[in-house]
Motif scaffolding. Structure first.
Motif, PDB file in Angstrom:
ATOM      1  N   GLU A 184       0.784  -1.090  -0.001  1.00 48.73           N
ATOM      2  CA  GLU A 184      -0.332   0.037  -0.024  1.00 48.73           C
ATOM      3  C   GLU A 184       0.977   1.090   0.300  1.00 48.73           C
ATOM      4  N   ILE A 185       2.232   1.241   0.705  1.00 50.85           N
ATOM      5  CA  ILE A 185       2.878   2.869   0.805  1.00 50.85           C
ATOM      6  C   ILE A 185       3.429   2.811  -0.141  1.00 50.85           C
ATOM      7  N   GLY A 186       3.507   1.798  -1.991  1.00 54.50           N
ATOM      8  CA  GLY A 186       4.168   2.697  -2.788  1.00 54.50           C
ATOM      9  C   GLY A 186       2.113   3.344  -4.179  1.00 54.50           C
ATOM     10  N   GLN A 187       1.698   2.755  -3.558  1.00 49.88           N
ATOM     11  CA  GLN A 187       0.701   2.725  -3.893  1.00 49.88           C
ATOM     12  C   GLN A 187       0.418   4.433  -4.948  1.00 49.88           C
ATOM     13  N   ALA A 188       0.049   4.622  -6.069  1.00 55.33           N
ATOM     14  CA  ALA A 188      -0.033   6.211  -7.165  1.00 55.33           C
ATOM     15  C   ALA A 188      -1.019   6.084  -6.763  1.00 55.33           C
ATOM     16  N   LEU A 189      -1.273   7.661  -6.774  1.00 58.33           N
ATOM     17  CA  LEU A 189      -2.323   8.428  -6.941  1.00 58.33           C
ATOM     18  C   LEU A 189      -3.404   7.896  -7.907  1.00 58.33           C
ATOM     19  N   THR A 190      -4.630   8.327  -8.325  1.00 61.71           N
ATOM     20  CA  THR A 190      -5.437   7.632  -9.101  1.00 61.71           C
ATOM     21  C   THR A 190      -5.486   8.920 -10.123  1.00 61.71           C
ATOM     22  N   SER A 191      -6.053   8.607 -11.364  1.00 65.44           N
ATOM     23  CA  SER A 191      -5.955   9.095 -12.873  1.00 65.44           C
ATOM     24  C   SER A 191      -6.664  10.994 -11.971  1.00 65.44           C
ATOM     25  N   GLN A 192      -7.684  10.438 -11.403  1.00 66.66           N
ATOM     26  CA  GLN A 192      -9.297  11.804 -10.671  1.00 66.66           C
ATOM     27  C   GLN A 192      -8.753  12.411  -9.161  1.00 66.66           C
ATOM     28  N   ASP A 193      -7.627  11.875  -8.972  1.00 69.86           N
ATOM     29  CA  ASP A 193      -6.729  13.059  -8.048  1.00 69.86           C
ATOM     30  C   ASP A 193      -6.586  13.644  -8.834  1.00 69.86           C
ATOM     31  N   VAL A 194      -6.827  15.539  -8.015  1.00 68.92           N
ATOM     32  CA  VAL A 194      -6.419  15.893  -8.782  1.00 68.92           C
ATOM     33  C   VAL A 194      -7.190  17.419  -7.659  1.00 68.92           C
ATOM     34  N   TYR A 195      -5.498  18.204  -7.027  1.00 70.48           N
ATOM     35  CA  TYR A 195      -5.586  19.102  -6.355  1.00 70.48           C
ATOM     36  C   TYR A 195      -5.081  21.110  -7.027  1.00 70.48           C
ATOM     37  N   GLU A 196      -6.074  21.607  -7.253  1.00 69.21           N
ATOM     38  CA  GLU A 196      -6.042  22.803  -7.928  1.00 69.21           C
ATOM     39  C   GLU A 196      -4.806  23.843  -6.628  1.00 69.21           C
ATOM     40  N   GLY A 197      -5.042  23.611  -5.653  1.00 66.05           N
ATOM     41  CA  GLY A 197      -4.583  24.528  -4.974  1.00 66.05           C
ATOM     42  C   GLY A 197      -2.687  25.146  -4.607  1.00 66.05           C
ATOM     43  N   LYS A 198      -2.385  26.225  -4.134  1.00 63.09           N
ATOM     44  CA  LYS A 198      -0.727  26.218  -4.419  1.00 63.09           C
ATOM     45  C   LYS A 198       0.058  24.810  -3.644  1.00 63.09           C
ATOM     46  N   THR A 199       0.962  24.327  -4.311  1.00 60.26           N
ATOM     47  CA  THR A 199       1.129  23.280  -4.060  1.00 60.26           C
ATOM     48  C   THR A 199       3.075  23.281  -4.217  1.00 60.26           C
ATOM     49  N   LEU A 200       3.644  23.179  -2.971  1.00 61.51           N
ATOM     50  CA  LEU A 200       5.233  23.107  -3.058  1.00 61.51           C
ATOM     51  C   LEU A 200       6.203  21.247  -2.831  1.00 61.51           C
ATOM     52  N   PHE A 201       6.463  20.758  -4.272  1.00 63.24           N
ATOM     53  CA  PHE A 201       7.400  19.968  -4.155  1.00 63.24           C
ATOM     54  C   PHE A 201       8.924  20.281  -4.057  1.00 63.24           C
ATOM     55  N   LEU A 202       8.788  19.739  -2.531  1.00 63.90           N
ATOM     56  CA  LEU A 202      10.377  19.668  -2.425  1.00 63.90           C
ATOM     57  C   LEU A 202      11.575  18.405  -2.863  1.00 63.90           C
ATOM     58  N   ASN A 203      12.815  18.223  -3.159  1.00 60.48           N
ATOM     59  CA  ASN A 203      13.073  16.793  -3.166  1.00 60.48           C
ATOM     60  C   ASN A 203      14.419  17.604  -3.046  1.00 60.48           C
ATOM     61  N   GLY A 204      15.063  16.113  -2.825  1.00 62.96           N
ATOM     62  CA  GLY A 204      16.511  16.127  -2.260  1.00 62.96           C
ATOM     63  C   GLY A 204      17.873  16.046  -3.755  1.00 62.96           C
ATOM     64  N   GLY A 205      18.520  17.111  -3.507  1.00 66.05           N
ATOM     65  CA  GLY A 205      19.011  16.683  -4.912  1.00 66.05           C
ATOM     66  C   GLY A 205      19.848  15.201  -5.265  1.00 66.05           C
ATOM     67  N   LYS A 206      20.453  14.768  -3.979  1.00 64.88           N
ATOM     68  CA  LYS A 206      21.494  13.286  -4.018  1.00 64.88           C
ATOM     69  C   LYS A 206      19.955  12.311  -3.885  1.00 64.88           C
ATOM     70  N   SER A 207      18.598  12.335  -3.694  1.00 70.87           N
ATOM     71  CA  SER A 207      17.574  11.618  -3.850  1.00 70.87           C
ATOM     72  C   SER A 207      16.824  11.422  -5.212  1.00 70.87           C
ATOM     73  N   ASN A 208      16.201  10.121  -5.136  1.00 71.27           N
ATOM     74  CA  ASN A 208      15.969   9.126  -6.572  1.00 71.27           C
ATOM     75  C   ASN A 208      14.860   9.583  -6.299  1.00 71.27           C
ATOM     76  N   TYR A 209      13.900   9.420  -5.016  1.00 74.83           N
ATOM     77  CA  TYR A 209      12.459   9.536  -5.206  1.00 74.83           C
ATOM     78  C   TYR A 209      11.703  10.444  -6.258  1.00 74.83           C
TER      79      TYR A 209
END
Length: 256
Positions: A184-209
């Motif tokens: 369950e931990i790796g499950q993707a969002l469904t194609s219907q899952d959309v959020y149009e609000g303000k969103t920030l994605f932060l990622n680590g430069g050394k991470s491959n996630y």
């Protein structure tokens, strides 16, 4: 589901969700810093983790519902919602399912895609600890080092230890269910899952996630998303580069 939370400060509600096998204590230092910006910070233990209830059921739909119910019971509205790794997936699902609840969304080092199970060694190490008669944290660390060489990862996991009774340590998480439901931990969002609000994605430069090719998928689900990379940070970017992580989050909240 009555989730456990450590609530810090006063002001606008800011909920922080930990990652898989983590707990709210992982965020205490940063949580206290966010109170300086005028936030009431809720460090939440998700189901089957920390001090929150143990259940047989475990999915992102249920964990999103848990957050909605927690906010409803505590009269929290227009929240800032931050989640790391598994907590990021829960945060994504919450924002998509209950968009009117979330004013701004912050996702730390996870994409809305599917991830194959990759926690097997960690789970083996924790199972060994769970089956051991542990009398000190030092002993637990020595045993866990046979499975996990990275000191920082071990310290993160060992926060789950508590004194179940005098002279006997145990783990707070519901390890058996988490092992059973690890897919369950790796499950993707469904194609219907959309959020149009303000969103920030932060990622680590050394991470491959989060990879370059994930940007288009992120934009499909979160069309207003901004992506920021924290250089020289791995998956635990909030611990490895706490100052830069903090500044990035505050800048996003204040300026967007």
């Amino acid at each position: 589901m009555k989730l456990y939370a450590n609530v810090l400060g006063k002001g606008k509600p800011f909920i922080i969700l930990h990652g898989f096998l983590g707990m709210s204590d992982n965020w205490k230092t940063l949580g206290k810093r966010f109170t300086d910006e005028g936030f009431e910070v809720h460090l939440v233990d998700q189901r089957n983790h920390g001090r929150s209830p143990h259940t047989e059921e475990f999915s992102y739909e249920l964990m999103a519902q848990d957050i909605q119910e927690y906010c409803d019971k505590n009269n929290l509205k227009d929240i800032i919602l931050l989640g790391h790794s598994m907590g990021g997936k829960t945060a994504m699902k919450t924002a998509c399912e209950y968009p009117d609840l979330v004013e701004k969304l912050i996702i730390a080092d996870i994409a809305p895609k599917y991830y194959a199970p990759h926690h097997q060694t960690i789970l083996e190490g924790l199972t060994m600890l769970s089956n051991s008669e542990l009398t000190s944290r030092g002993e637990a660390d020595e045993k866990l080092e046979e499975y996990i060489k990275e000191w920082g990862v071990r310290q993160f996991l060992l926060k789950n230890l508590y004194w179940k009774e005098k002279g006997k340590l145990a783990l707070r998480m519901n390890l058996e269910v988490l092992k059973e439901k690890v897919n369950e931990i790796g499950q993707a969002l469904t194609s219907q899952d959309v959020y149009e609000g303000k969103t920030l994605f932060l990622n680590g430069g050394k991470s491959n996630y989060i990879k370059k090719e994930d940007k288009s998928l992120i934009k499909e689900h979160f069309p207003a998303a901004v992506l920021v990379t924290i250089k020289d940070a791995g998956h635990w970017l909030h611990a490895e580069k706490a100052g830069e992580f903090y500044q990035s989050v505050v800048k996003f909240i204040e300026n967007v």
